[in-house]
Scaffold this motif. Structure first.
Motif, mmCIF file in Angstrom:
data_model
loop_
_atom_site.group_PDB
_atom_site.id
_atom_site.type_symbol
_atom_site.label_atom_id
_atom_site.label_comp_id
_atom_site.label_asym_id
_atom_site.label_seq_id
_atom_site.Cartn_x
_atom_site.Cartn_y
_atom_site.Cartn_z
ATOM 1 N N LYS A 40 1.037 -1.100 -0.193
ATOM 2 C CA LYS A 40 0.177 -0.155 0.120
ATOM 3 C C LYS A 40 0.831 1.644 -0.038
ATOM 4 O O LYS A 40 0.741 2.451 -0.587
ATOM 5 C CB LYS A 40 -1.078 -0.402 1.083
ATOM 6 C CG LYS A 40 -2.152 0.564 1.287
ATOM 7 C CD LYS A 40 -2.961 0.623 2.821
ATOM 8 C CE LYS A 40 -3.592 -0.867 2.327
ATOM 9 N NZ LYS A 40 -5.034 -0.991 3.356
ATOM 10 N N THR A 41 2.218 1.214 0.531
ATOM 11 C CA THR A 41 2.818 2.500 0.809
ATOM 12 C C THR A 41 3.272 2.330 -0.300
ATOM 13 O O THR A 41 4.104 4.288 -0.610
ATOM 14 C CB THR A 41 4.067 2.309 1.766
ATOM 15 O OG1 THR A 41 4.792 1.070 2.078
ATOM 16 C CG2 THR A 41 3.349 1.695 3.275
ATOM 17 N N ILE A 62 1.186 4.388 -3.125
ATOM 18 C CA ILE A 62 0.391 5.643 -2.132
ATOM 19 C C ILE A 62 2.147 5.940 -2.780
ATOM 20 O O ILE A 62 2.294 7.729 -3.095
ATOM 21 C CB ILE A 62 0.228 6.119 -0.640
ATOM 22 C CG1 ILE A 62 -0.607 4.970 -0.741
ATOM 23 C CG2 ILE A 62 0.716 7.325 -0.017
ATOM 24 C CD1 ILE A 62 -0.919 4.835 0.621
ATOM 25 N N TRP A 65 2.257 9.882 -5.342
ATOM 26 C CA TRP A 65 2.571 11.179 -5.061
ATOM 27 C C TRP A 65 4.140 11.895 -5.736
ATOM 28 O O TRP A 65 4.143 12.457 -6.280
ATOM 29 C CB TRP A 65 3.057 11.254 -3.449
ATOM 30 C CG TRP A 65 3.454 12.237 -2.541
ATOM 31 C CD1 TRP A 65 5.520 12.290 -2.461
ATOM 32 C CD2 TRP A 65 3.348 13.109 -3.066
ATOM 33 N NE1 TRP A 65 5.884 13.822 -2.365
ATOM 34 C CE2 TRP A 65 4.791 14.272 -1.632
ATOM 35 C CE3 TRP A 65 2.031 14.205 -2.723
ATOM 36 C CZ2 TRP A 65 4.015 15.958 -2.308
ATOM 37 C CZ3 TRP A 65 2.125 15.266 -2.394
ATOM 38 C CH2 TRP A 65 3.266 16.204 -1.843
ATOM 39 N N LEU A 86 -8.618 13.323 -4.731
ATOM 40 C CA LEU A 86 -8.089 12.080 -4.037
ATOM 41 C C LEU A 86 -8.800 11.972 -2.260
ATOM 42 O O LEU A 86 -8.796 11.334 -2.339
ATOM 43 C CB LEU A 86 -6.319 11.873 -3.309
ATOM 44 C CG LEU A 86 -5.932 11.191 -5.182
ATOM 45 C CD1 LEU A 86 -4.380 11.740 -5.585
ATOM 46 C CD2 LEU A 86 -6.738 10.108 -5.899
ATOM 47 N N LEU A 87 -8.496 13.251 -1.549
ATOM 48 C CA LEU A 87 -9.095 13.357 0.200
ATOM 49 C C LEU A 87 -10.300 13.426 -0.431
ATOM 50 O O LEU A 87 -10.485 12.901 0.825
ATOM 51 C CB LEU A 87 -8.147 14.522 0.014
ATOM 52 C CG LEU A 87 -6.553 14.627 0.356
ATOM 53 C CD1 LEU A 87 -6.925 16.190 1.293
ATOM 54 C CD2 LEU A 87 -6.363 13.645 1.789
ATOM 55 N N LEU A 111 -12.806 11.525 -2.141
ATOM 56 C CA LEU A 111 -12.747 9.986 -2.723
ATOM 57 C C LEU A 111 -12.343 9.703 -1.446
ATOM 58 O O LEU A 111 -13.385 7.900 -1.457
ATOM 59 C CB LEU A 111 -11.782 10.368 -4.310
ATOM 60 C CG LEU A 111 -12.611 10.451 -5.094
ATOM 61 C CD1 LEU A 111 -11.385 9.755 -5.848
ATOM 62 C CD2 LEU A 111 -13.687 9.505 -5.799
ATOM 63 N N GLY A 112 -11.183 9.414 -0.730
ATOM 64 C CA GLY A 112 -10.546 8.701 0.805
ATOM 65 C C GLY A 112 -11.654 8.882 1.560
ATOM 66 O O GLY A 112 -11.967 8.208 1.820
ATOM 67 N N LEU A 113 -11.859 10.155 1.786
ATOM 68 C CA LEU A 113 -12.813 10.614 3.091
ATOM 69 C C LEU A 113 -14.678 9.746 2.939
ATOM 70 O O LEU A 113 -14.771 9.409 3.726
ATOM 71 C CB LEU A 113 -12.812 12.156 3.065
ATOM 72 C CG LEU A 113 -11.481 12.635 3.755
ATOM 73 C CD1 LEU A 113 -12.086 13.986 3.665
ATOM 74 C CD2 LEU A 113 -11.932 12.486 5.800
ATOM 75 N N GLY A 163 -15.038 7.219 1.018
ATOM 76 C CA GLY A 163 -14.912 5.522 1.421
ATOM 77 C C GLY A 163 -14.858 5.351 2.330
ATOM 78 O O GLY A 163 -15.360 4.526 3.236
ATOM 79 N N ALA A 164 -14.083 6.521 3.262
ATOM 80 C CA ALA A 164 -14.215 5.987 4.601
ATOM 81 C C ALA A 164 -15.690 6.402 5.499
ATOM 82 O O ALA A 164 -15.207 5.086 6.205
ATOM 83 C CB ALA A 164 -12.479 6.986 5.325
#
Length: 52
Positions: free
Chosen positions: A3-4, A7, A11, A26-27, A29-31, A33-34
């Motif tokens: 995963k790292t 990412i 970046w 991306l932020l 979409l991540g929020l 999804g979470a």
């Protein structure tokens, strides 16, 4: 590939290609999804799904 490394690769792509407009996308979409994962089995689920 972990995963790292994924990412880190994203970046590096954004930094080299100057695609800074992807950061808020991306932020967001991540929020979202979470939020969907965390409220999957709770009583809040009907209210969250009503937003979409």
């Amino acid at each position: 590939m972990g995963k790292t490394s994924t990412i880190k690769e994203i970046w590096t792509f954004m930094r080299v290609r100057k695609k800074w407009w992807l950061v808020p996308v991306l932020l967001l979409l991540g929020l979202i999804g979470a939020l969907l994962v965390l409220t999957e089995g709770s009583a809040l689920a009907p209210f969250i799904y009503a937003l979409f």
